[in-house]
Design an enzyme around this catalytic site. Structure first.
Site, PDB file in Angstrom:
ATOM      1  N   ASP A   1       0.920  -1.134   0.000  1.00  0.00           N
ATOM      2  CA  ASP A   1       0.000   0.000   0.000  1.00  0.00           C
ATOM      3  C   ASP A   1       0.960   1.184   0.000  1.00  0.00           C
ATOM      4  OD1 ASP A   1      -1.487   2.250   0.771  1.00  0.00           O
ATOM      5  OD2 ASP A   1      -3.019   0.964   1.649  1.00  0.00           O
ATOM      6  N   HIS A   2       1.180   1.781  -1.168  1.00  0.00           N
ATOM      7  CA  HIS A   2       2.315   2.711  -1.263  1.00  0.00           C
ATOM      8  C   HIS A   2       2.129   3.937  -0.371  1.00  0.00           C
ATOM      9  CE1 HIS A   2      -0.237   4.442  -4.417  1.00  0.00           C
ATOM     10  NE2 HIS A   2       0.363   5.577  -4.141  1.00  0.00           N
TER      11      HIS A   2
ATOM     12  N   HIS B   1      -5.824   2.881   1.038  1.00  0.00           N
ATOM     13  CA  HIS B   1      -5.071   4.042   1.524  1.00  0.00           C
ATOM     14  C   HIS B   1      -5.802   4.829   2.617  1.00  0.00           C
ATOM     15  CE1 HIS B   1      -2.961   2.932  -2.004  1.00  0.00           C
ATOM     16  NE2 HIS B   1      -3.719   3.575  -2.849  1.00  0.00           N
TER      17      HIS B   1
HETATM   18  P1  NAP Z   1       1.048  -2.572 -17.287  1.00  0.00           P
HETATM   19  O1  NAP Z   1       1.774  -1.340 -17.677  1.00  0.00           O
HETATM   20  O2  NAP Z   1      -0.187  -2.956 -18.048  1.00  0.00           O
HETATM   21  O3  NAP Z   1       2.081  -3.774 -17.321  1.00  0.00           O
HETATM   22  C1  NAP Z   1       1.688  -5.114 -17.308  1.00  0.00           C
HETATM   23  C2  NAP Z   1       2.912  -6.003 -17.471  1.00  0.00           C
HETATM   24  O4  NAP Z   1       2.497  -7.356 -17.439  1.00  0.00           O
HETATM   25  C3  NAP Z   1       3.665  -5.787 -18.758  1.00  0.00           C
HETATM   26  O5  NAP Z   1       5.040  -5.920 -18.490  1.00  0.00           O
HETATM   27  C4  NAP Z   1       3.185  -6.955 -19.621  1.00  0.00           C
HETATM   28  O6  NAP Z   1       4.174  -7.206 -20.574  1.00  0.00           O
HETATM   29  C5  NAP Z   1       3.059  -8.044 -18.577  1.00  0.00           C
HETATM   30  N1  NAP Z   1       2.134  -9.122 -18.924  1.00  0.00           N
HETATM   31  C6  NAP Z   1       0.828  -9.036 -19.273  1.00  0.00           C
HETATM   32  N2  NAP Z   1       0.310 -10.262 -19.478  1.00  0.00           N
HETATM   33  C7  NAP Z   1       1.303 -11.151 -19.246  1.00  0.00           C
HETATM   34  C8  NAP Z   1       1.408 -12.565 -19.270  1.00  0.00           C
HETATM   35  N3  NAP Z   1       0.354 -13.347 -19.584  1.00  0.00           N
HETATM   36  N4  NAP Z   1       2.581 -13.132 -18.944  1.00  0.00           N
HETATM   37  C9  NAP Z   1       3.653 -12.371 -18.600  1.00  0.00           C
HETATM   38  N5  NAP Z   1       3.632 -11.030 -18.568  1.00  0.00           N
HETATM   39  C10 NAP Z   1       2.472 -10.427 -18.893  1.00  0.00           C
HETATM   40  O7  NAP Z   1       0.592  -2.516 -15.756  1.00  0.00           O
HETATM   41  P2  NAP Z   1       1.195  -1.582 -14.579  1.00  0.00           P
HETATM   42  O8  NAP Z   1       0.553  -0.241 -14.664  1.00  0.00           O
HETATM   43  O9  NAP Z   1       2.665  -1.677 -14.585  1.00  0.00           O
HETATM   44  O10 NAP Z   1       0.571  -2.274 -13.279  1.00  0.00           O
HETATM   45  C11 NAP Z   1       1.069  -3.489 -12.755  1.00  0.00           C
HETATM   46  C12 NAP Z   1       0.389  -3.764 -11.416  1.00  0.00           C
HETATM   47  O11 NAP Z   1       0.694  -2.713 -10.522  1.00  0.00           O
HETATM   48  C13 NAP Z   1      -1.139  -3.818 -11.456  1.00  0.00           C
HETATM   49  O12 NAP Z   1      -1.559  -4.725 -10.480  1.00  0.00           O
HETATM   50  C14 NAP Z   1      -1.553  -2.411 -11.060  1.00  0.00           C
HETATM   51  O13 NAP Z   1      -2.843  -2.385 -10.493  1.00  0.00           O
HETATM   52  C15 NAP Z   1      -0.494  -2.112 -10.028  1.00  0.00           C
HETATM   53  N6  NAP Z   1      -0.245  -0.690  -9.813  1.00  0.00           N
HETATM   54  C16 NAP Z   1       0.294   0.069 -10.806  1.00  0.00           C
HETATM   55  C17 NAP Z   1       0.579   1.403 -10.566  1.00  0.00           C
HETATM   56  C18 NAP Z   1       1.202   2.266 -11.623  1.00  0.00           C
HETATM   57  O14 NAP Z   1       1.586   3.390 -11.270  1.00  0.00           O
HETATM   58  N7  NAP Z   1       1.348   1.815 -12.836  1.00  0.00           N
HETATM   59  C19 NAP Z   1       0.285   1.978  -9.314  1.00  0.00           C
HETATM   60  C20 NAP Z   1      -0.266   1.164  -8.315  1.00  0.00           C
HETATM   61  C21 NAP Z   1      -0.511  -0.167  -8.579  1.00  0.00           C
HETATM   62  P3  NAP Z   1       3.900  -8.020 -21.950  1.00  0.00           P
HETATM   63  O15 NAP Z   1       2.763  -7.327 -22.629  1.00  0.00           O
HETATM   64  O16 NAP Z   1       5.194  -7.934 -22.671  1.00  0.00           O
HETATM   65  O17 NAP Z   1       3.573  -9.398 -21.529  1.00  0.00           O
END
Ligand code: NAP
Length: 506
Positions: A186-187, A249
């Site tokens: 929980d950042h 949060h």
């Molecule tokens: P994202 O940009 O959509 O990234 C998803 C990642 O998962 C990509 O590297 C994608 O790469 C990989 N992926 C998708 N399907 C896959 C599969 N079947 N096998 C292996 N790799 C796979 O998502 P994100 O924003 O980084 O968020 C990631 C998590 O963090 C989520 O749970 C989100 O709720 C949480 N989060 C994110 C943020 C933020 O600031 N972004 C903040 C709080 C929480 P490929 O397409 O190459 O597979």
């Protein structure tokens, strides 16, 4: 403790960090820069390796360049990155295929030996939550957990959609990892001033005796954003502000504000006090929901001088959507310390200011000696600025300069940035550092997650069943629907305007 002749990092555990979702937004914007900051500050044992995985085909070199680009963009121009990025490796892997995990095992076993890591492993799930259970299971089935060092699993939010789904996910993960091995991010708990809540409360003789229903009239926690839903419409449609912000949060901040002093500053004692607060939250159900919780959805408006569209016109959003982009709520904590003191929370998108602040409003003194009868003295406020400013302001009354004995409001300010010129470490940096050291205090324990969902579920369910006919009910650039003001108004309070409380306005 630093021993003679060694650097700080040599006293920290070595670790192999595997990032699932290493080509994604979170990894690029937060994780790589955080790992680099730790490395640069000598807070990362040089016996480390990072393995990135995702589906797309990338060479190790292309991945290292991606890490480099992320650091240049988010940290700034840095020299000598080559040694750092040489610790990064990449493996294309589809997590839905359990067999592919055997390749990962081979790679991490090799790296473990190469860097003499001693079996310390962190698995960071920076991926969509539907994969969490599968990944946990595959790590277990394919023996990726080491037998010689620690194994830790870091999980991003959202942790479930309601209590039932969170429990199912937890049961799934617990087949592979013990509770002590699970670090639920929980950042907000990594933010400097959220961590400061405890210190302000428990290290100051002037606050702790007043921290109860005899002296505090109400507490307000606001977390407002100016941004809309951006490109997260698809995710947000299934979530809304209640699940996205309040369940985690906002309730975590309430728990830190309301908990009893722990007998010791360790993970179990602090968590146990927070859990007691969550258990003491008065459940909201039936007609109470409408009286105590207000939902809103933004309409078109002006945000920071620019015209912006309504939520329903955003990409990947249903034009008839009933998802809430704003929540205000009144929480009551039924214990001796807090009986009768409302904790008001509000959070939303497309609000006036980007700001997270906590206002502790103290009760009025019994008699006003210093103002004309029709005037009132300002109440004493303690304001904790969480972001973007970090600091504390204490609002007092003092003598107005001049001949008469009139009172005027004054403010005592502490700003983290203005005093030290210091840039506090990013939440992810701190949380990664905590995880490396095995300190789970600033991560959410399953009991906290379960209790938060239990509190939120009836509200979420009622809102799903009964649509809010007034949506959209607040203009972008405002501070939410009028009903959110009435929520406090009927108790004789009002929201303290976040802009007036800013450190620079003091
Ligand atoms: P994202 O940009 O959509 O990234 C998803 C990642 O998962 C990509 O590297 C994608 O790469 C990989 N992926 C998708 N399907 C896959 C599969 N079947 N096998 C292996 N790799 C796979 O998502 P994100 O924003 O980084 O968020 C990631 C998590 O963090 C989520 O749970 C989100 O709720 C949480 N989060 C994110 C943020 C933020 O600031 N972004 C903040 C709080 C929480 P490929 O397409 O190459 O597979």
């Amino acid at each position: 403790m630093k021993s003679e002749g060694t650097t700080l990092s040599e006293n920290l555990p070595s670790a192999l960090i595997t990032i699932f979702g290493a080509t994604g937004d979170l990894a690029n914007r937060k994780l790589f820069p955080s790992i680099y900051h730790l490395y640069k500050k000598d807070r990362l044992n040089r016996k480390f390796a990072v393995v990135g995985t995702a589906r797309r085909e990338l060479s190790a070199e292309a991945f290292q360049n991606q890490v480099k680009a992320s650091i240049l963009e988010h940290v700034g121009p840095e020299e000598q990155l080559d040694e750092f990025i040489s610790h990064f490796y990449y493996l294309p892997l589809d997590v839905s295929n359990v067999n592919e995990f055997s390749k990962l095992k081979t790679l991490i076993d090799q790296l473990d030996e190469h860097y003499q890591i001693g079996g310390n492993r962190i698995f960071y799930l920076a991926m969509a939550p539907q994969f969490f259970g599968t990944i946990g299971e595959s790590i277990y089935q394919q023996n990726l957990k080491s037998q010689t060092g620690f194994n830790r699993l870091i999980i991003e939010k959202p942790f479930g959609h309601d209590f039932a789904s969170a429990k199912e996910l937890n049961d799934h993960i617990r087949q592979a990892f013990d509770e002590e091995e699970i670090y639920r991010i929980d950042h907000y708990l990594g933010k400097e001033m959220v961590q400061n809540i405890e210190v302000i409360r428990f290290a100051n003789a002037i606050f702790e005796p007043l921290w109860n229903n005899r002296f505090i009239s109400n507490i307000q926690v606001t977390s407002s954003e100016t941004l809309g839903v951006e490109d997260r419409g698809r995710y947000y449609e299934g979530s809304g502000a209640l699940r996205d912000m309040v369940q985690n949060h906002m309730l975590q901040m309430v728990a830190l504000l309301a908990m009893e002093p722990p007998i010791r500053l360790n993970t179990n004692e602090i968590r146990s006090e927070k859990v007691k607060v969550l258990r003491a939250l008065r459940p909201i159900a039936g007609e109470e929901i409408e009286k105590s919780f207000i939902r809103g959805q933004y309409d078109a408006g002006i945000s920071k001088g620019n015209p912006v569209v309504a939520y329903r016109e955003e990409d990947h959003v249903d034009p008839h959507s009933h998802t809430e982009t704003f929540v205000a709520g009144k929480l009551m904590i039924d214990n001796f310390r807090w009986a009768g003191v409302p904790f008001y929370i509000r959070t939303g998108k497309r609000l006036t200011e980007k700001s997270t602040k906590i206002v502790i409003q103290f009760k009025d003194i019994p008699m006003n000696l210093y103002m004309k009868t029709e005037e009132t003295l300002n109440p004493n406020l303690l304001v904790i600025h969480i972001q973007p400013e970090e600091g504390i302001t204490l609002h007092l009354n003092a003598k107005k300069a001049g001949q008469f004995m009139d009172a005027t409001p004054i403010k005592l300010n502490f700003s983290n940035k203005s005093t030290d010129g210091m840039n506090t470490p990013e939440a992810y940096e701190k949380l990664l550092f905590d995880c490396l050291r095995g300190d789970a205090t600033n991560f959410a324990h399953w009991d906290e997650v379960a209790l938060s969902w239990t509190y939120i579920d009836p509200i979420a369910k009622a809102w799903e069943e009964t649509k809010e006919p007034s949506f959209p009910n607040y203009k972008a650039g405002s501070m939410g629907p009028a009903k959110a003001d009435e929520l406090l108004g009927k108790d004789g309070f009002h929201w303290w305007p976040v802009t007036d409380l800013d450190v620079e306005n003091c």
